[in-house]
Each structure stands twice: as C-alpha cells, then as structure tokens.
Design a protein around this motif. Structure first.
Motif, PDB file in Angstrom:
ATOM      1  N   UNK A  18     -27.583  38.390 -17.468  1.00  0.00           N
ATOM      2  CA  UNK A  18     -27.564  39.721 -18.088  1.00  0.00           C
ATOM      3  C   UNK A  18     -26.212  40.418 -17.861  1.00  0.00           C
ATOM      4  N   UNK A  19     -25.734  40.385 -16.615  1.00  0.00           N
ATOM      5  CA  UNK A  19     -24.448  41.026 -16.315  1.00  0.00           C
ATOM      6  C   UNK A  19     -23.297  40.324 -17.030  1.00  0.00           C
ATOM      7  N   UNK A  20     -23.338  39.003 -17.094  1.00  0.00           N
ATOM      8  CA  UNK A  20     -22.261  38.270 -17.756  1.00  0.00           C
ATOM      9  C   UNK A  20     -22.252  38.540 -19.258  1.00  0.00           C
ATOM     10  N   UNK A  21     -23.449  38.729 -19.836  1.00  0.00           N
ATOM     11  CA  UNK A  21     -23.526  38.954 -21.282  1.00  0.00           C
ATOM     12  C   UNK A  21     -22.930  40.304 -21.685  1.00  0.00           C
ATOM     13  N   UNK A  22     -22.716  41.184 -20.708  1.00  0.00           N
ATOM     14  CA  UNK A  22     -22.032  42.461 -20.990  1.00  0.00           C
ATOM     15  C   UNK A  22     -20.529  42.239 -21.153  1.00  0.00           C
ATOM     16  N   UNK A  23     -20.029  41.119 -20.622  1.00  0.00           N
ATOM     17  CA  UNK A  23     -18.591  40.845 -20.642  1.00  0.00           C
ATOM     18  C   UNK A  23     -18.171  40.083 -21.892  1.00  0.00           C
ATOM     19  N   UNK A  24     -19.046  39.161 -22.342  1.00  0.00           N
ATOM     20  CA  UNK A  24     -18.720  38.321 -23.497  1.00  0.00           C
ATOM     21  C   UNK A  24     -19.963  37.549 -23.915  1.00  0.00           C
ATOM     22  N   UNK A  25     -19.812  36.724 -24.954  1.00  0.00           N
ATOM     23  CA  UNK A  25     -20.853  35.758 -25.279  1.00  0.00           C
ATOM     24  C   UNK A  25     -20.992  34.765 -24.138  1.00  0.00           C
ATOM     25  N   UNK A  26     -22.220  34.379 -23.840  1.00  0.00           N
ATOM     26  CA  UNK A  26     -22.466  33.395 -22.781  1.00  0.00           C
ATOM     27  C   UNK A  26     -23.365  32.300 -23.341  1.00  0.00           C
ATOM     28  N   UNK A  27     -22.959  31.046 -23.153  1.00  0.00           N
ATOM     29  CA  UNK A  27     -23.787  29.915 -23.560  1.00  0.00           C
ATOM     30  C   UNK A  27     -24.330  29.224 -22.315  1.00  0.00           C
ATOM     31  N   UNK A  35     -22.508  39.725 -26.685  1.00  0.00           N
ATOM     32  CA  UNK A  35     -21.842  40.246 -27.884  1.00  0.00           C
ATOM     33  C   UNK A  35     -20.542  39.495 -28.112  1.00  0.00           C
ATOM     34  N   UNK A  36     -20.287  39.145 -29.355  1.00  0.00           N
ATOM     35  CA  UNK A  36     -19.036  38.484 -29.696  1.00  0.00           C
ATOM     36  C   UNK A  36     -17.956  39.545 -29.825  1.00  0.00           C
ATOM     37  N   UNK A  37     -17.207  39.750 -28.744  1.00  0.00           N
ATOM     38  CA  UNK A  37     -16.228  40.846 -28.705  1.00  0.00           C
ATOM     39  C   UNK A  37     -14.792  40.343 -28.744  1.00  0.00           C
ATOM     40  N   UNK A  38     -14.627  39.115 -29.218  1.00  0.00           N
ATOM     41  CA  UNK A  38     -13.272  38.564 -29.287  1.00  0.00           C
ATOM     42  C   UNK A  38     -12.794  37.915 -28.001  1.00  0.00           C
ATOM     43  N   UNK A  39     -13.605  38.011 -26.953  1.00  0.00           N
ATOM     44  CA  UNK A  39     -13.258  37.368 -25.670  1.00  0.00           C
ATOM     45  C   UNK A  39     -13.725  35.915 -25.701  1.00  0.00           C
ATOM     46  N   UNK A  40     -13.193  35.072 -24.812  1.00  0.00           N
ATOM     47  CA  UNK A  40     -13.673  33.677 -24.769  1.00  0.00           C
ATOM     48  C   UNK A  40     -15.165  33.614 -24.452  1.00  0.00           C
ATOM     49  N   UNK A  41     -15.836  32.633 -25.032  1.00  0.00           N
ATOM     50  CA  UNK A  41     -17.245  32.411 -24.707  1.00  0.00           C
ATOM     51  C   UNK A  41     -17.351  31.788 -23.322  1.00  0.00           C
ATOM     52  N   UNK A  42     -18.252  32.318 -22.512  1.00  0.00           N
ATOM     53  CA  UNK A  42     -18.501  31.776 -21.173  1.00  0.00           C
ATOM     54  C   UNK A  42     -19.517  30.639 -21.315  1.00  0.00           C
ATOM     55  N   UNK A  43     -19.127  29.432 -20.895  1.00  0.00           N
ATOM     56  CA  UNK A  43     -19.997  28.255 -20.986  1.00  0.00           C
ATOM     57  C   UNK A  43     -20.375  27.845 -19.572  1.00  0.00           C
ATOM     58  N   UNK A  44     -21.695  27.743 -19.310  1.00  0.00           N
ATOM     59  CA  UNK A  44     -22.175  27.538 -17.946  1.00  0.00           C
ATOM     60  C   UNK A  44     -22.931  26.213 -17.834  1.00  0.00           C
ATOM     61  N   UNK A  45     -22.699  25.504 -16.737  1.00  0.00           N
ATOM     62  CA  UNK A  45     -23.367  24.225 -16.498  1.00  0.00           C
ATOM     63  C   UNK A  45     -23.990  24.259 -15.104  1.00  0.00           C
ATOM     64  N   UNK A  46     -25.299  23.996 -15.042  1.00  0.00           N
ATOM     65  CA  UNK A  46     -26.044  24.104 -13.786  1.00  0.00           C
ATOM     66  C   UNK A  46     -25.866  22.856 -12.922  1.00  0.00           C
ATOM     67  N   UNK A  47     -26.411  22.915 -11.711  1.00  0.00           N
ATOM     68  CA  UNK A  47     -26.287  21.817 -10.760  1.00  0.00           C
ATOM     69  C   UNK A  47     -27.197  20.647 -11.083  1.00  0.00           C
ATOM     70  N   UNK A  48     -27.114  19.604 -10.266  1.00  0.00           N
ATOM     71  CA  UNK A  48     -27.907  18.394 -10.490  1.00  0.00           C
ATOM     72  C   UNK A  48     -29.404  18.733 -10.542  1.00  0.00           C
ATOM     73  N   UNK A  49     -30.085  18.266 -11.592  1.00  0.00           N
ATOM     74  CA  UNK A  49     -31.524  18.493 -11.720  1.00  0.00           C
ATOM     75  C   UNK A  49     -31.891  19.904 -12.125  1.00  0.00           C
ATOM     76  N   UNK A  50     -30.908  20.780 -12.223  1.00  0.00           N
ATOM     77  CA  UNK A  50     -31.150  22.171 -12.629  1.00  0.00           C
ATOM     78  C   UNK A  50     -30.881  22.321 -14.121  1.00  0.00           C
ATOM     79  N   UNK A  51     -31.405  23.405 -14.676  1.00  0.00           N
ATOM     80  CA  UNK A  51     -31.150  23.656 -16.096  1.00  0.00           C
ATOM     81  C   UNK A  51     -30.820  25.132 -16.288  1.00  0.00           C
ATOM     82  N   UNK A  52     -30.888  25.605 -17.529  1.00  0.00           N
ATOM     83  CA  UNK A  52     -30.339  26.932 -17.849  1.00  0.00           C
ATOM     84  C   UNK A  52     -30.929  28.062 -17.012  1.00  0.00           C
ATOM     85  N   UNK A  53     -32.174  27.913 -16.540  1.00  0.00           N
ATOM     86  CA  UNK A  53     -32.791  28.992 -15.751  1.00  0.00           C
ATOM     87  C   UNK A  53     -32.051  29.248 -14.437  1.00  0.00           C
ATOM     88  N   UNK A  54     -31.233  28.295 -14.014  1.00  0.00           N
ATOM     89  CA  UNK A  54     -30.462  28.467 -12.770  1.00  0.00           C
ATOM     90  C   UNK A  54     -29.519  29.671 -12.852  1.00  0.00           C
TER      91      UNK A  54
END
Length: 241
Positions: A46-55, A21-40
């Motif tokens: 789910x828990x992070x998305x309760x705190x703010x938007x997560x990309x 949810x866009x609640x006015x907090x900073x968007x959390x931007x996540x980058x996975x490890x070598x050879x990994x992708x978003x599924x990491x």
C-alpha cells in the motif's frame, strides 16, 4: 488502481497484480523469497503504491500461478519474469526489489537488462557464496533444517545452481543499489550475525553506487518487521532519479 491478471508466457500462466498510479516514475517490480509468493509483500504494497506503479507476481508453481516444466533456477525465472513484463505490457524502466532468493533473481535480471533498470533494492538477499562461507558456521540442526526446506519450488540442487549462475554472471552494475540486511536474525549467534552483515556489505561491491542499511530490529522478513525500511529504500531510489 489495482489490476489482477493471469498472463500466458511460454509454458505456463503467471499471476500478477499491478497496484498504484502511473505517475511517470519507474514501475517497482518485486520478487519474493524461496517458496514465497506475492502475499509476502502485503505489509508494504500500500505504501509503495503511493510512490509509483508496483508489480507483484507469483513465480511458476506458487500462489495462483501454474506450474512450469522449465528448471526452477534463477536463469529460467529471469526469462519468465521478462516474458511476463512484455506480455503484460509493463514497459521499462524498472526499480527492482528482491527478498532473499528473489534478490538472486533480480540481481541477475539487473545484470542482463541493465539498461531497463533504474535501481535495485536487495532485502536480506542470499549471497552467492552462502553455502561455502555461511552455512558451515551454523549448527548441524540449522543446516539440516535449511536443507530440508527445498520442497516448494526448486529442489536443493536447483537452488545451489541458481547461486552458481549468480556467481557466473556477476559483474559491476552502473545502477544505484541499496542492500538491506536483517540485524536480528533468528537462531544466529553474535558471530553468525556479524558474518551475515559482512557478507551483505560485500554485495555492495557489485554496484558503483551502493549503500548498506542494517535493519537492527528485523529478522529475515524485514518487510514485516520494519516495513518502513523497505519503503524508504524504494522512495530514495525514486526520489534520486
């Protein structure tokens, strides 16, 4: 809210997913490890998305993203991430969360765009002097296995070039930093584990406001072994803003 997108940047299309949810907090931007992708990040999204938007996103050539002809070094990946954020209209400020090699990329992103970043969480991130200081302390088998893994995105030389770029761009950040260090690494002797934690502690020096958390029961994927450690680090940065 869940929004999936294929975003055209220079040279390729990158897959990204915006959750929360866009609640006015900073968007959390996540980058996975070598050879990994978003599924990491499945274990914490789910828990992070309760705190703010997560990309979360897939770097070029991984997951659902197209390949890129640009070198697979951190400098290029930082440029591509910046383009992705602009094209997807995900405005700053950001809280950055990088695992392993993703931590290398996001340290460089935070250095280059410090005024857009409100905090940085490094999840068992690769130190810039890994090859010189850490790798020689490990068994020959470990070193051979380590060298052979570089087949998924950049090759060995590009990975080492990324660590050199990290070293060359290193300077003091004026943003809060939380370093999460895995306290139970697979195949590590007691001495190796102590050296790893020491090198993680040294990363604290890049910020004027930093904290080390050792995830005592975690191997390299802290987000899987102790997801609450990652979530609480992000929550702390958001709460302190």
């Amino acid at each position: 809210m869940i929004k999936e997108m294929l975003v055209q940047i220079s040279g390729c299309k990158l897959y990204a997913k915006l959750v929360g949810e866009n609640n006015g907090k900073p968007t959390v931007v996540m980058d996975a490890g070598y050879g990994d992708y978003s599924k990491a990040w499945d274990s914490v999204i789910e828990d992070l998305s309760m705190l703010s938007n997560v990309l979360i996103y897939d770097r070029a050539g991984l997951g659902k993203s197209a390949t890129s002809s640009n070198p697979r070094t951190s400098r290029e990946m930082v440029k591509e991430l910046k383009e992705l954020l602009i094209e997807a209209k995900i405005k700053p400020p950001y809280i950055l969360v990088g695992h392993s090699f993703g931590g290398v990329n996001l340290r460089m992103f935070a250095t280059e765009y410090q005024n857009e970043v409100r905090g940085l969480v490094l999840v068992d991130s690769t130190p810039e002097d890994y090859r010189e200081r850490f790798l020689p302390t490990m068994s020959r088998d470990f070193q051979q296995a380590y060298n052979k893994q570089f087949i998924y995105e950049g090759n060995y030389d590009e990975f080492m070039e990324s660590l050199k770029q990290l070293k060359d761009t290193r300077h003091k950040l004026n943003i809060p930093l939380i370093v999460l260090s895995a306290g139970k690494k697979a195949h590590y002797s007691r001495e190796s584990q102590e050296l790893w934690n020491k090198m993680q502690r040294e990363i604290l020096e890049i910020s004027s406001e930093s904290k080390l958390v050792i995830a005592e029961n975690s191997a390299h994927y802290i987000q899987n072994d102790e997801p609450e450690v990652v979530v609480s680090a992000v929550k702390k940065l958001i709460d302190d803003i």
